[in-house]
Design an enzyme around this catalytic site. Structure first.
Site, PDB file in Angstrom:
ATOM      1  N   GLY A   1      21.650  45.798 -14.117  1.00  0.00           N
ATOM      2  CA  GLY A   1      21.226  45.925 -15.521  1.00  0.00           C
ATOM      3  C   GLY A   1      19.970  45.336 -16.044  1.00  0.00           C
ATOM      4  N   GLU A   2      19.405  44.455 -15.379  1.00  0.00           N
ATOM      5  CA  GLU A   2      18.244  43.690 -15.836  1.00  0.00           C
ATOM      6  C   GLU A   2      16.753  44.520 -15.358  1.00  0.00           C
ATOM      7  OE1 GLU A   2      16.161  39.501 -14.950  1.00  0.00           O
ATOM      8  OE2 GLU A   2      18.393  39.600 -14.614  1.00  0.00           O
ATOM      9  N   ALA A   3      16.000  44.570 -16.440  1.00  0.00           N
ATOM     10  CA  ALA A   3      15.131  45.677 -16.183  1.00  0.00           C
ATOM     11  C   ALA A   3      14.159  45.111 -14.914  1.00  0.00           C
ATOM     12  CB  ALA A   3      14.019  45.730 -17.349  1.00  0.00           C
TER      13      ALA A   3
ATOM     14  N   ILE B   1      15.433  45.971 -11.599  1.00  0.00           N
ATOM     15  CA  ILE B   1      15.424  47.414 -11.252  1.00  0.00           C
ATOM     16  C   ILE B   1      14.004  47.512 -10.911  1.00  0.00           C
ATOM     17  CG2 ILE B   1      15.379  49.693 -12.305  1.00  0.00           C
ATOM     18  CD1 ILE B   1      17.650  48.732 -14.292  1.00  0.00           C
TER      19      ILE B   1
END
Length: 1185
Positions: free
Chosen positions: A660-662, A665
């Site tokens: 979920g952490e940008a 990603i």
């Protein structure tokens, strides 16, 4: 009557045809059926002139007639059947049945090939008759339907008529139609029974590859056929009628007939001899399996075709237009019922022939897989029954398939404790009970799954699932079960656990009797000979022996131990990774389960089962140096060459879930873009383009498929968002449009390890074993008859898993004969079994349930004791001893008496292996004797063991006045009060605190409980001690040590000293005096220390009693002659010397002198080395005078 006897002429065939043709003429409508009547009359005239030929025409379909004559006399039957007139058809059916029962018809028939015409007119006429009979089933009359069924079963049963290929399928389909379309319940039951009997006939011949077995075929049981379905069709006596119907047809075919060796149908061995190319007309044999029929007999080829068709019928699903097609559902259920019959009667051929075993894998297993998503109870029950047949007969050839189906069918239901379907779970429990009654199945499951790194822990999960069921829903939880259902589940699960441990013991006893390998180091003699026997038949052949060409090998326990230890450690690392990924990787590397290179870790994350995909994504996105290297290696392991960009992203994200952490990603997609461009150098100007587009695709996927997003991104928005990303240029709008459509229509589903589970624990099990996808398949909410549709992809995926596993070394089927494997099994199951038996025995008063638990304890002690598992053995023995409730006799019940009986049984049958556990057993025996004496009103030992003679006389006088408590219980006898008040199991004496009185009601309850102990007689108690002569050398020493401990605690009791165990010690020494010197020396070392210790007791009466007991033993021992230069007599008499030295009591010293004097006077000729002790005693005595 005389006229009818002459109808048809002198031939055997004519005597059957004549009366039937006459009846057809009488029943026919003369105008409507004039041609039929004319043909019948003409045939009757012809039959008058025909007689049985002495040289039979082997090509003729009728025995005794020529081919041309047979064809002409059978034509009226064909015409009558074509008339579709019930009054005419009925006598034809009766006639054909008689011809077939008498074995007058001989032919090999299949559906004629329309392209080649009818090469054999005689065979063709028989086919026409069979075809006409099948068509007659649609006339709609009950009697006609029964007649059709009778003829068709008789035709299949006939040993002179080989029904081939599509003709056989046609007959089966006709019976199907009678079952599915009939309006009469009895006829439907008959149709099902006829089909089942046909399966028995076809597949029994299939096994023997012969038309004539030389013995009657097995008969189907109609009652068993209706076990799961169609009970509503039973109209009073329908079951009995159907059973008689089957029996009459089979009896007629077996007992009547003119068939002899000359009339047997010649069957060509191989299909290659037929039609030159071995092809069956219309049989569709060249199917997707690509099987070769070379060398396969016609009988077996037809059986194979029928099996394949049944499997295909069982996989038919209703259409979306008619989702509730009940006829199709009943047909599916019937197909599964017939497959169940086939598997039950399947013999060694199915297990040894690779082609037929592959047919089970590719057809039957596929059927089970597709039907597992349905919620119809009858289908589930039939699947479980078929699965049980596969497990018992084919497990060595279906290792990977069983590894999939067991969790899918059994564990999924078993582990659902809170909201199970009652019927489903009862079906599973009955399956487990049946499975656990076969010891070899239990052993094989543990060896091939629990000890296999790539397989689920089936045995462990079964035992734990049964424990959860036995304990019931946790307190405070919400459940759909009624109290009665919960109790039923608890008792059934305990019954299964008992059966499992019993089978383990039976297998152990069998292997030990065969002399295979392991015996504990302290065992000297085999006491298992008269113990448990194998639950199944003595002649059962293990599955692996029936197909040695399968991938199977014998393994020793050491190898399996290593494999299981490796598996446990690997699973520990996976579990740790799912909680703390970095720590998990460190653990796996340190234990050498994974190599330390980033490439090795990446391969592990990509291929290992049980890893949480969300955690994988988080780990790959970490910024630490090693995690970053692993992520790069992970992405570099993919080959995206030639893949469309959207397809590549979908393929890439299949193995993990994006974090979920940008920033995480960003790191992952950046590396993905680089790898894609490297595999496809001409796709984009630079990797930056792929990076931005990848981000954009992920955003589109979330936007399009997230229900929380109200304003969806349009195609124009997507194109606009990606302008100028290709090094300042736009990507082709058409390309972006196609990519948009792909994502919107087909979501990129990233793996997620959090699919709705029944419980967190069950979910972790499923993830650990890689069964999430399969369980999603079987837990989807479906209507009863909804086609699987999209599940086809998953089914193909599972089939690919089957094929992939079949080539791995892990798929090798392991067989083991080393009983040491039971040590590992016991370590897995002893805790759950102890908990289940203990809780049930404590909470339940149901006689059957408590009896099962006591039996479970009994078998568990046997296994753990013989295998030398000291901790587990002592835990079970202690539990049984506590459940005797002898320490609190006022609360005893029948279940406690059963526990007492189990204790005695354990002592007698497993005494060689009890070691330290003897103390618990002997303590129980001591307490039993105490309670029996109280019940009989006998004075307590304490009344004699006093410090002075005057007190002895006084207490004896009081004791003589005690009444029999079983007759009068109101007396406040202090000893009784102490027992009624009770105590803890571990207390040295029962009811130490005797202050205060107890109520008369408590006394009366205690007396009633004493009556329960009447079931334990003195003989049973004494038998334990008399049986000590049969204990081996290690066991007798352990027995004596334990008895000395118990006796010491009895004698040292401050309120109620007793001499029961002391007297038994004397008996034991006497019983075992003839043992070899080495053993007796070890025994005497223990006894000597005990006699010295008690001889120095402060209680004078106890010391006197012990010295007198020692005198009795010495007198007996001195009867044995001692050889020269031995010192054993001296050792035996040394306790007298030590007590003389240390005792301060003049009475004791005087008693010792009298004892020695008596021994010398009576045994003077036998005393040798003993003189040393005698003289030392005299010296010590003279020094004290």
């Amino acid at each position: 009557m005389s006229a009818s006897q002459t109808l048809g002429g002198p031939s055997r065939t004519g005597r059957v045809l004549g009366p039937s043709l006459d009846k057809i003429i009488k029943n026919a409508a003369w105008r409507k059926h004039s041609h039929l009547v004319s043909a019948c009359k003409s045939t009757l005239d012809k039959l008058e002139s025909l007689s049985d030929s002495p040289n039979p025409d082997l090509a003729s379909p009728l025995l005794g007639l020529s081919s041309s004559d047979a064809d002409s006399v059978l034509q009226p039957l064909v015409l009558a059947l074509d008339s579709a007139y019930a009054k005419v058809v009925e006598p034809v059916l009766d006639c054909v049945f008689k011809l077939l029962s008498l074995n007058l018809v001989r032919a090999e028939i299949d559906r004629p090939d329309p392209n080649h015409g009818s090469s054999n007119n005689n065979t063709s006429v028989v086919y026409k008759i069979i075809d006409g009979v099948c068509k007659s089933s649609g006339l709609g009359e009950d009697a006609i339907e029964l007649g059709v069924l009778r003829v068709l079963l008789s035709a299949v049963r006939s040993r002179c008529l080989l029904i081939r290929g599509d003709c056989l399928v046609h007959i089966v389909r006709t019976c199907y139609n009678v079952y599915l379309g009939g309006l009469n319940g009895t006829n439907q039951i008959c149709a099902k029974s006829v089909l089942a009997q046909m399966m028995v006939i076809v597949f029994t011949r299939f096994e023997h590859d012969s038309m004539d077995l030389g013995a009657p075929f097995p008969r189907v049981s109609v009652a068993e056929l209706l076990e799961f379905t169609d009970k509503n069709l039973n109209e009073g006596s329908s079951i009995q009628f159907s059973q008689n119907f089957i029996n009459e047809i089979m009896d007629a075919s077996e007992s009547e007939g003119y068939a002899d060796k000359n009339n047997q149908l010649p069957i060509t061995t191989s299909l290659s001899e037929q039609n030159g190319n071995g092809q069956m007309h219309g049989s569709n044999k060249g199917d997707e399996m690509g099987e070769s029929t070379d060398g396969c007999s016609k009988i077996r080829e037809d059986g194979f075709l029928l099996f394949k068709n049944l499997c295909k019928l069982s996989m038919k699903f209703s259409s979306q237009e008619h989702p509730d097609d009940q006829i199709l559902l009943r047909g599916k259920v019937l197909s599964l019922e017939l497959l169940k019959v086939v598997m039950e009667y399947g013999g060694p051929l199915w297990r040894t022939n690779e082609r037929f075993l592959n047919a089970i894998k590719q057809y039957l297993c596929l059927s089970l897989l597709k039907n597992s998503a349905l919620s119809v109870m009858a289908i589930f029950q039939l699947q479980c029954s078929i699965f049980m047949s596969l497990l018992s007969k084919f497990r060595s050839g279906l290792k990977s398939e069983i590894g999939i189906f067991f969790p899918m069918l059994v564990l999924r239901v078993l582990e659902n404790v809170l909201q199970p379907s009652f019927l489903q779970k009862m079906t599973v429990l009955h399956l487990l009970e049946k499975m656990s009654q076969d010891p070899q199945i239990i052993i094989d499951i543990f060896v091939n799954y629990d000890c296999d790194v790539d397989a689920p822990n089936i045995f462990e999960r079964v035992v734990n699932g049964l424990l959860k069921t036995a304990l019931g829903p946790p307190s405070g939880s919400t459940t759909t079960l009624s109290p009665a259902q919960d109790i039923t589940f608890r008792h059934e699960s305990v019954k299964c656990l008992v059966s499992i441990i019993k089978s383990m013991g039976a297998w152990m006893d069998q292997q030990l009797r065969l002399g295979d390998s392991y015996l504990p180091k302290n065992s000297e003699s085999d006491t298992t000979e008269n113990h448990l026997t194998q639950n199944g038949e003595d002649g059962i052949v293990p599955d692996y022996e029936l197909h040695p060409e399968m991938s199977s090998e014998f393994s020793d326990a050491a190898t399996l131990e290593h494999r299981r230890a490796y598996k446990i450690e690997l699973q520990k690392g996976i579990s740790l990774f799912n909680r703390k990924p970095s720590k998990g990787i460190e653990f796996l590397i340190s234990t050498k389960k994974v190599a330390g290179s980033p490439e090795a870790v990446a391969s592990f994350l990509k291929n290992a089962s049980g890893l949480n995909e969300t955690i994988i994504g988080d780990y790959l996105g970490e910024r630490e140096e090693f995690s970053l290297k692993v992520m790069h290696a992970y992405v570099d392991s993919f080959n995206f060459k030639g893949m469309d960009f959207g397809e590549a992203i979908r393929f890439f994200l299949r193995g993990f879930r994006l974090p979920g952490e940008a920033q995480k990603i960003d790191r992952i997609m950046e590396k993905f873009a680089e790898r894609y461009c490297k595999c496809n150098p001409n796709s984009f100007t630079s990797a930056d383009t792929a990076y931005v587009l990848a981000y954009s695709v992920i955003m589109l996927n979330t936007d399009a498929h997230n229900n929380m997003v109200k304003d969806k991104m349009t195609k124009a928005d997507f194109v606009r968002n990606n302008r100028g990303i290709d090094d300042g240029k736009d990507l082709p709008e058409e390309y972006l449009g196609i990519l948009y459509d792909q994502i919107v229509k087909n979501e990129i589903k990233m793996s997620d390890g959090s699919s709705a589970p029944q419980s967190k624990q069950a979910n972790s099990f499923n993830r650990l074993l890689g069964f999430d996808g399969i369980f999603n398949l079987v837990t989807w909410k479906q209507t009863e008859e909804k086609a699987l549709g999209a599940n086809g992809l998953l089914i193909r995926h599972i089939q690919e898993q089957f094929k992939a596993k079949s080539g791995k070394s892990e798929s090798v089927y392991h067989a083991v004969t080393d009983v040491a494997i039971l040590r590992f099994m016991a370590e897995v199951c002893w805790g759950p079994m102890l908990a289940a038996f203990s809780v049930t025995l404590d909470q339940s008063d149901d006689r059957h349930a408590t009896s099962q638990c006591v039996q479970g304890f009994r078998h568990a002690v046997h296994v753990t004791a013989v295998m030398g598992l000291q901790t587990q053995r002592d835990a079970f023995v202690t539990s049984v001893a506590k459940f005797t409730n002898l320490h609190c006799a006022a609360d005893m019940k029948q279940k406690n008496v059963d526990a007492v009986k189990a204790i005695i049984s354990i002592a007698i049958e497993d005494g060689n292996y009890l070691q330290e556990a003897w103390e618990h057993i002997l303590t129980c025996l001591s307490r039993i004797e105490h309670l029996q004496l109280l019940g009989e009103g006998a004075p307590p030992d304490a009344s004699y063991l006093t410090a002075s003679n005057s007190e002895t006389e006084e207490k004896t006088a009081k004791a003589m006045g005690f009444p029999n408590l079983k007759k009068k219980g109101t007396l406040q006898n202090p000893a009784v009060v102490a027992v009624v008040r009770g105590g803890s199991y571990d207390s040295t004496t029962v009811g130490v605190s005797t202050s205060g009185l107890v109520t008369p009601e408590q006394i009366n309850n205690f007396i009633l409980n004493l009556n329960l102990l009447d079931q334990i007689g003195n003989f049973e108690l004494n038998h334990v001690f008399a049986h000590s002569q049969r204990l081996n050398s290690e066991a007798i020493v352990a027995f004596v040590k334990a008895l000395c401990k118990v006796s010491m605690s009895e004698l040292q009791s401050p309120t109620d000293p007793r001499v029961f165990s002391l007297t038994k010690l004397v008996e034991i020494a006497h019983y075992n005096m003839n043992r070899i010197r080495l053993v007796w020396s070890r025994m005497w070392n223990v006894l000597s220390d005990f006699f010295v210790s008690v001889g120095l007791s402060e209680n004078l009466s106890v010391a006197i009693f012990v010295m007198d007991s020692l005198r009795q033993l010495a007198m007996k021992f001195l009867e044995r002659e001692e050889l020269a230069n031995y010192n054993f007599q001296n050792e035996f008499l040394r306790p007298f010397v030590i007590v003389m030295q240390k005792s301060s009591s003049a009475e004791i010293r005087e008693l010792i002198v009298r004892c020695i004097s008596q021994m010398v006077l009576t045994r003077v000729n036998n005393v040798k080395s003993g003189w040393k002790s005698v003289l030392m005693l005299l010296q010590l005595m003279s020094g004290r005078i």
